[in-house]
Design a protein around this motif. Structure first.
Motif, PDB file in Angstrom:
ATOM      1  N   TYR A  22       0.834  -1.204   0.000  1.00 42.10           N
ATOM      2  CA  TYR A  22       0.000   0.000   0.000  1.00 42.10           C
ATOM      3  C   TYR A  22       0.873   1.261   0.000  1.00 42.10           C
ATOM      4  CZ  TYR A  22      -3.368   3.481   1.639  1.00 42.10           C
ATOM      5  OH  TYR A  22      -4.156   4.612   1.768  1.00 42.10           O
TER       6      TYR A  22
ATOM      7  N   LYS B 149       2.503   1.786  -3.440  1.00 45.11           N
ATOM      8  CA  LYS B 149       1.528   2.302  -4.422  1.00 45.11           C
ATOM      9  C   LYS B 149       1.284   3.794  -4.193  1.00 45.11           C
ATOM     10  CE  LYS B 149      -3.403   1.830  -5.501  1.00 45.11           C
ATOM     11  NZ  LYS B 149      -3.804   3.070  -4.834  1.00 45.11           N
TER      12      LYS B 149
ATOM     13  N   LYS C 117       4.272   6.022  -5.319  1.00 44.52           N
ATOM     14  CA  LYS C 117       4.338   6.211  -6.766  1.00 44.52           C
ATOM     15  C   LYS C 117       3.390   7.322  -7.213  1.00 44.52           C
ATOM     16  CE  LYS C 117       5.690   1.436  -7.793  1.00 44.52           C
ATOM     17  NZ  LYS C 117       5.274   0.149  -8.415  1.00 44.52           N
ATOM     18  N   GLU C 118       2.223   7.402  -6.565  1.00 43.20           N
ATOM     19  CA  GLU C 118       1.286   8.484  -6.877  1.00 43.20           C
ATOM     20  C   GLU C 118       1.815   9.825  -6.365  1.00 43.20           C
ATOM     21  OE1 GLU C 118      -2.493   7.554  -5.250  1.00 43.20           O
ATOM     22  OE2 GLU C 118      -2.808   5.743  -6.476  1.00 43.20           O
TER      23      GLU C 118
END
Length: 244
Positions: free
Chosen positions: A221, A224, A227-228
């Motif tokens: 989590y 992810k 990366k955003e």
């Protein structure tokens, strides 16, 4: 001489016969199914005695057709005929709550599970507690009739209790999220410092539903979300809220 030998052999055989057999069981209070300690048991045929333990259990030397007398303070004595040597449940009536004297023969086998207190579905499944004689000097504690109920209980009380239980559960999960997503924990996973680290924590701390889902993995989590996060502009990265 032979006569005394015969008497001795007969006595030994009788003792041996009794030694090979015992009647085991549990003594309960009738209706409430509360186990009764310190109940005395007397075998009238062999003059053997026993007493129930804290769980109401007993074991006494006996054989088929023997008569066992059960007695205890505050309870009506009961005589049981040994019809076989299976484990028995014996039920005794409190003296102050006997409407009709019923002969108990101890039929039935023991249920190994512990009996739960009964609940009345008409009163929102409240636990039923029988009123006892405890409010006067020298009270025996025996059942005196009726049950104790919380007369003001209603659906609102039950719903409030369920809401309180759910809120306590959510508070516990929230504390776990705050610990797992604290700055000290997150900086071990991502190369962020100061305001960017604070902004990342504020933006991506998972909600309760996400955090408690079966497929949730903290490391995956965070990866992810990072990366955003790095795709944002430098100005956006330092914002503490997506609504600013």
């Amino acid at each position: 001489m032979c006569r005394w030998c015969f008497v001795l052999i007969f006595s030994l055989l009788a003792s041996f016969a009794y030694a090979q057999h015992t009647q085991d069981g549990i003594v309960y209070e009738n209706k409430t199914h509360v186990a009764l300690p310190n109940i005395s048991i007397l075998n009238l045929n062999g003059k053997y005695r026993a007493t129930t333990d804290k769980q109401g259990r007993f074991s006494i030397t006996a054989k088929v057709n023997d008569l066992l007398v059960f007695s205890g303070f505050g309870y009506a004595p009961d005589t049981v005929v040994v019809i076989d040597l299976k484990v028995r449940e014996i039920f005794m009536d409190p003296i102050q709550h006997m409407l009709n004297e019923v002969k108990i023969n101890g039929a039935g086998t023991v249920n190994p599970s512990i009996m739960q207190k009964q609940k009345d579905p008409q009163y929102h499944n409240q636990t039923m507690n029988y009123q006892r004689d405890v409010d006067r000097p020298g009270a025996s504690g025996a059942i005196k009739g009726g049950v104790n109920l919380r007369i003001w209980s209603n659906k609102k009380t039950e719903n409030d209790a369920k809401k309180k239980e759910q809120q306590d559960k959510n508070d516990k999960i929230t504390a776990e999220i705050q610990q797992a997503f604290s700055k000290e924990s997150i900086e071990k996973y991502v190369p962020l410092k100061d305001q960017e680290l604070h902004s990342f924590v504020m933006r991506y701390s998972p909600d309760i539903e996400t955090f408690t889902s079966e497929e949730f993995n903290l490391a995956a989590y965070i990866s992810k979300c990072y990366k955003e996060f790095i795709k944002l502009s430098p100005e956006e990265r330092v914002k503490t809220s997506i609504f600013n």
